[in-house]
Design an enzyme around this catalytic site. Structure first.
Site, PDB file in Angstrom:
ATOM      1  N   SER A 102       0.832  -1.201   0.000  1.00 48.03           N
ATOM      2  CA  SER A 102       0.000   0.000   0.000  1.00 48.03           C
ATOM      3  C   SER A 102       0.873   1.261   0.000  1.00 48.03           C
ATOM      4  O   SER A 102       1.663   1.462  -0.926  1.00 48.03           O
ATOM      5  CB  SER A 102      -0.975  -0.039   1.178  1.00 48.03           C
ATOM      6  OG  SER A 102      -1.998   0.914   1.013  1.00 48.03           O
ATOM      7  N   ASP A 198     -10.191  -4.508  -4.560  1.00 49.41           N
ATOM      8  CA  ASP A 198      -9.574  -3.621  -3.574  1.00 49.41           C
ATOM      9  C   ASP A 198     -10.363  -2.311  -3.499  1.00 49.41           C
ATOM     10  O   ASP A 198     -10.397  -1.552  -4.469  1.00 49.41           O
ATOM     11  CB  ASP A 198      -8.128  -3.342  -3.998  1.00 49.41           C
ATOM     12  CG  ASP A 198      -7.338  -2.544  -2.965  1.00 49.41           C
ATOM     13  OD1 ASP A 198      -7.956  -1.841  -2.153  1.00 49.41           O
ATOM     14  OD2 ASP A 198      -6.099  -2.614  -3.002  1.00 49.41           O
ATOM     15  N   HIS A 228      -7.834  -5.514  -0.495  1.00 53.45           N
ATOM     16  CA  HIS A 228      -6.673  -4.639  -0.338  1.00 53.45           C
ATOM     17  C   HIS A 228      -5.556  -5.313   0.454  1.00 53.45           C
ATOM     18  O   HIS A 228      -4.379  -5.147   0.144  1.00 53.45           O
ATOM     19  CB  HIS A 228      -7.082  -3.345   0.372  1.00 53.45           C
ATOM     20  CG  HIS A 228      -5.966  -2.360   0.521  1.00 53.45           C
ATOM     21  ND1 HIS A 228      -5.314  -1.805  -0.555  1.00 53.45           N
ATOM     22  CD2 HIS A 228      -5.365  -1.840   1.634  1.00 53.45           C
ATOM     23  CE1 HIS A 228      -4.360  -0.983  -0.127  1.00 53.45           C
ATOM     24  NE2 HIS A 228      -4.369  -0.997   1.190  1.00 53.45           N
TER      25      HIS A 228
END
Length: 247
Positions: A102, A198, A228
């Site tokens: 991320s 996601d 995610h």
């Protein structure tokens, strides 16, 4: 192999917590996401893999995250980039493979551009480059803009716990480190794992990064039913396979 732990003393006196498995290189360095910490499922799975395989692995918590000191609301992309570079410079030797999740995908790109002589390859999981400007701000409700203009901070509701602070300083600093639409000055092999379901990082955003990276050796894997976090057993297996390919 056993995992050791310690504190890295940065210039401003807010120590960073780290854990390290000693073993054969290149050293795999874990860079976590926004508001996450080094005890998460993926980081722990990589530590277990490194221990079992006799590989070198380092994980750490950014300033204001997890076991590290500092207030989260004072964190910025500049600060967290500096944390990553300090870990690479002070806790590793020789080539490194960055594994960024991320926000860690964004920090990985910035670190690889700053340390081209050290970074050998990258594995990025749901990478979120420019997330402050391109993913976060467009979703803000009117009250967020009002609070930021009035107070310099907005307490953003979270599905995972208490509301958390988003500061004007974070947003303005993030814009200064924007890397899209590119080109992204990274010339090493890159593997990107991205969930098709996601809700936080749309797969097209991650694909934009894949196209922007200067390296020709970039493989983008879309996990159609993935979320995610990509922390299911099959997702962890894909992550470890990608890391093993590159080390």
């Amino acid at each position: 192999m056993t995992e050791s732990s310690g504190r890295l003393e940065p210039v401003d006196g807010a120590p960073l917590a780290w854990r390290r498995v000693s073993g054969a290189g290149p050293t795999v360095v874990w860079l976590g996401g926004f508001m996450s910490d080094m005890s998460g499922t993926k980081a722990q799975a990589l530590a277990d893999w490194a221990t079992a395989k006799g590989r070198s692995f380092v994980r750490f918590d950014y300033f204001g995250h997890g076991e590290s000191e500092g207030a989260f609301r004072d964190g910025t992309i500049t600060r967290w980039r500096e944390d990553a570079l300090a870990v690479i410079d002070q806790l590793t030797t020789g080539p490194v493979v960055l594994v960024g999740s991320s926000m860690g995908g964004w920090i990985s790109c910035l670190a690889a551009a700053a340390r081209p002589e050290r970074v050998k390859a990258m594995v990025l999981i749901a990478p979120a480059p420019d997330f402050t400007e391109k993913l976060m701000i467009p979703e803000f409700p009117p009250e967020a803009h009002e609070a930021l203009a009035r107070d310099g901070v907005w307490m953003r509701p979270s599905e995972y716990g208490d509301p958390y602070p988003i500061t004007r300083q974070l947003l303005e600093d993030g814009a200064r480190w924007s890397i899209l639409p590119g080109p992204v000055n990274v010339a090493v092999p890159v593997r990107i794992l991205q969930g098709g379901q996601d809700p936080d990082v749309p797969w097209m955003h991650a694909l934009t990064l894949a196209h922007a990276i200067r390296s020709d050796d970039v493989v983008f894997s879309l996990i159609k039913d993935g979320d995610h976090r990509l922390s299911r057993d099959q997702d962890i297996a894909r992550l470890i396979a990608a890391v093993e390919e590159l080390v």
